[in-house]
Write a protein that holds these residues in place. Structure first.
Motif, short mmCIF file in Angstrom:
data_model
loop_
_atom_site.label_atom_id
_atom_site.label_comp_id
_atom_site.label_asym_id
_atom_site.label_seq_id
_atom_site.Cartn_x
_atom_site.Cartn_y
_atom_site.Cartn_z
N ILE A 36 -4.23 -3.44 4.98
CA ILE A 36 -2.86 -3.72 5.42
C ILE A 36 -1.87 -2.93 4.57
CG2 ILE A 36 -1.13 -5.52 5.77
CD1 ILE A 36 -3.56 -5.60 7.69
N SER A 37 -2.20 -2.71 3.30
CA SER A 37 -1.37 -1.87 2.43
C SER A 37 -2.20 -1.46 1.24
CB SER A 37 -0.12 -2.62 1.98
OG SER A 37 0.59 -1.86 1.02
N TYR A 38 -2.10 -0.21 0.82
CA TYR A 38 -2.82 0.21 -0.37
C TYR A 38 -2.26 -0.45 -1.62
CZ TYR A 38 -4.89 3.92 2.47
OH TYR A 38 -5.58 4.61 3.44
N ASP A 39 -0.95 -0.59 -1.69
CA ASP A 39 -0.32 -1.22 -2.86
C ASP A 39 0.48 -2.42 -2.38
OD1 ASP A 39 0.78 -1.94 -5.20
OD2 ASP A 39 1.90 -0.10 -5.57
N HIS A 40 -0.24 -3.53 -2.19
CA HIS A 40 0.43 -4.71 -1.62
C HIS A 40 1.39 -5.37 -2.59
CE1 HIS A 40 -3.19 -6.54 -3.54
NE2 HIS A 40 -2.34 -7.51 -3.82
N THR A 41 1.35 -4.95 -3.88
CA THR A 41 2.28 -5.55 -4.85
C THR A 41 3.72 -5.13 -4.58
OG1 THR A 41 1.97 -3.70 -6.39
CG2 THR A 41 0.48 -5.58 -6.61
N LYS A 42 3.91 -4.06 -3.81
CA LYS A 42 5.27 -3.59 -3.53
C LYS A 42 5.83 -4.18 -2.24
CE LYS A 42 4.71 0.80 -6.00
NZ LYS A 42 4.74 2.29 -5.89
N ILE A 43 5.04 -5.00 -1.56
CA ILE A 43 5.48 -5.59 -0.31
C ILE A 43 5.47 -7.11 -0.46
CG2 ILE A 43 5.00 -5.81 2.17
CD1 ILE A 43 3.65 -3.15 2.09
N ALA A 88 -8.95 -5.71 4.43
CA ALA A 88 -7.71 -6.19 3.81
C ALA A 88 -8.02 -6.93 2.52
CB ALA A 88 -6.97 -7.11 4.78
N LEU A 89 -7.29 -6.61 1.47
CA LEU A 89 -7.51 -7.23 0.17
C LEU A 89 -6.37 -8.14 -0.26
CD1 LEU A 89 -9.05 -4.23 -1.79
CD2 LEU A 89 -10.25 -6.20 -0.80
N ALA A 90 -5.15 -7.92 0.24
CA ALA A 90 -4.03 -8.77 -0.13
C ALA A 90 -4.31 -10.21 0.29
CB ALA A 90 -2.75 -8.26 0.54
N PRO A 91 -4.14 -11.18 -0.59
CA PRO A 91 -4.45 -12.57 -0.26
C PRO A 91 -3.74 -13.07 0.99
CG PRO A 91 -4.04 -12.35 -2.60
CD PRO A 91 -3.68 -11.04 -2.00
N GLU A 92 -2.48 -12.68 1.16
CA GLU A 92 -1.71 -13.13 2.33
C GLU A 92 -2.33 -12.60 3.62
OE1 GLU A 92 1.01 -12.64 -1.22
OE2 GLU A 92 -0.53 -11.43 -0.22
N ALA A 93 -2.79 -11.35 3.60
CA ALA A 93 -3.41 -10.75 4.78
C ALA A 93 -4.77 -11.39 5.05
CB ALA A 93 -3.55 -9.24 4.59
N ARG A 94 -5.55 -11.60 4.00
CA ARG A 94 -6.88 -12.20 4.16
C ARG A 94 -6.78 -13.59 4.79
NH1 ARG A 94 -10.95 -9.70 0.85
NH2 ARG A 94 -12.06 -11.66 0.57
N ALA A 95 -5.80 -14.36 4.36
CA ALA A 95 -5.64 -15.72 4.90
C ALA A 95 -5.37 -15.68 6.40
CB ALA A 95 -4.51 -16.43 4.17
N LEU A 144 -14.33 -7.18 3.07
CA LEU A 144 -14.43 -6.40 1.86
C LEU A 144 -14.03 -7.28 0.68
CD1 LEU A 144 -14.92 -3.49 0.77
CD2 LEU A 144 -12.46 -3.14 0.95
N GLY A 145 -14.83 -7.22 -0.38
CA GLY A 145 -14.54 -8.05 -1.55
C GLY A 145 -15.23 -9.39 -1.53
N ARG A 146 -15.80 -9.77 -0.40
CA ARG A 146 -16.55 -11.02 -0.31
C ARG A 146 -17.97 -10.76 0.19
NH1 ARG A 146 -15.19 -15.40 4.23
NH2 ARG A 146 -16.47 -13.90 5.39
N ASP A 147 -18.10 -10.13 1.33
CA ASP A 147 -19.40 -9.84 1.94
C ASP A 147 -19.78 -8.37 1.77
OD1 ASP A 147 -19.23 -12.50 3.35
OD2 ASP A 147 -17.60 -11.44 4.36
N LEU A 148 -18.86 -7.59 1.26
CA LEU A 148 -18.97 -6.15 1.31
C LEU A 148 -18.32 -5.57 0.06
CD1 LEU A 148 -19.56 -3.65 3.19
CD2 LEU A 148 -17.29 -4.01 4.16
N ALA A 181 -13.35 2.59 0.57
CA ALA A 181 -13.20 1.27 1.18
C ALA A 181 -13.31 1.36 2.69
CB ALA A 181 -11.85 0.67 0.79
N ASN A 182 -12.70 2.39 3.27
CA ASN A 182 -12.82 2.58 4.72
C ASN A 182 -14.28 2.84 5.11
OD1 ASN A 182 -10.04 2.32 5.02
ND2 ASN A 182 -9.68 4.52 4.85
N ALA A 183 -14.97 3.63 4.30
CA ALA A 183 -16.38 3.93 4.59
C ALA A 183 -17.23 2.65 4.54
CB ALA A 183 -16.92 4.95 3.58
#
Length: 274
Positions: free
Chosen positions: A167-174, A200-207, A223-227, A264-266
């Motif tokens: 959803i964003s590479y740098d989600h800290t800026k959004i 998606a890695l941002a917690p808000e997006a994952r939820a 990604l980050g849980r199963d992958l 990550a895309n791969a």
């Protein structure tokens, strides 16, 4: 039949939301559904992987299409925007639609459209891609979302798998609520009972993606849980990525694209292929 130049002029004369921001009332799937019905609903005769996301969906789509070709599938790839020529948007096994084919199918579409229907540039392109893939007997089509997801004209399909990239590479800026709203639109491609791969890695997006998958009864690979992946930049050679899924650990593979975000895309591509 229109000549190629006439067909391009007619197509580019349609409303283009890639160049003009749509109003809220413009966002609907009614027109594309009507147009595809006039063409015999070609999207219903395709096996489709649907790819959305705010970052990386183009490279993810290209990598997946290449992997499917390597596995022996006759593979369609629908992407946007194009770099040099509009034919790049619609490819089969890496070959763009020919100018003659494009002109012929656009003529057919134009001649079927009633005066009451005013499809946009992207809606016509979507219909063109679906129809071309069916007629050229594509075995599987990778379809990249154009704008948004929920109301994108490609979202009439019923995919065998959906991918939501970063959803964003740098989600800290959004801001978190903005990420959640973006994720909600991207998650609009999730269809009941169809598997989903999410990068998606941002917690808000994952939820948001977790909720949409759960309520629609979808298996979700995240990604980050199963992958997971390990990225090796490489100084004198192509970067490499080692990917681990729930099913196996893959040997390190060369990446043709630079950056850990491409790794990550791969990883999402590998999970989808599995």
């Amino acid at each position: 039949m229109m000549t190629y130049d006439e067909a391009i002029a007619w197509w580019y004369g349609r409303i283009d939301y890639e160049r003009r921001t749509p109003n809220p009332g413009d966002l609907t799937l009614d027109q594309i559904r009507t147009l595809l019905a006039l063409l015999g609903n070609p999207h219903r005769r395709l096996r489709i992987v649907h790819v959305s996301g705010s970052k990386g969906k183009g490279s993810t789509s290209a990598m997946l299409a290449r992997a499917l070709r390597a596995a022996g599938y006759r593979t369609g790839l629908f992407t946007s925007p194009h770099l040099c020529a509009v034919e790049e948007r619609i490819q089969i096994n890496g070959e763009p639609i020919s100018p003659d084919e494009l002109a012929a199918v656009l003529t057919e579409i134009r001649d079927l459209i009633p005066a009451s229907l005013q499809p946009t540039f992207f809606e016509i392109g979507t219909a063109l891609g679906f129809l071309h893939f069916v007629r050229r007997r594509v075995e599987i089509a990778v379809i990249e979302v154009g704008l948004g997801g929920r109301f994108d004209s490609t979202n009439v399909c019923e995919p065998i798998c959906s991918i939501i990239t970063s959803i964003s590479y740098d989600h800290t800026k959004i801001l978190g609520d903005t990420i959640a709203r973006i994720a909600f639109e991207k998650a609009g491609i999730i269809k009941p009972g169809r598997p989903v791969v999410s990068g998606a890695l941002a917690p808000e997006a994952r939820a948001v993606i977790e909720h949409a998958s759960a309520t629609r009864g979808c298996r979700l690979v995240q990604l980050g849980r199963d992958l997971s992946f390990t990225y090796e930049p490489g100084e004198r050679q192509h970067p490499r990525v080692a990917i681990r899924t729930r099913d196996r650990t893959w040997p390190a593979m060369e990446l043709g694209l630079l950056g850990s975000h491409q790794a990550a895309n791969a990883a999402c591509v590998v999970a989808c292929a599995e």
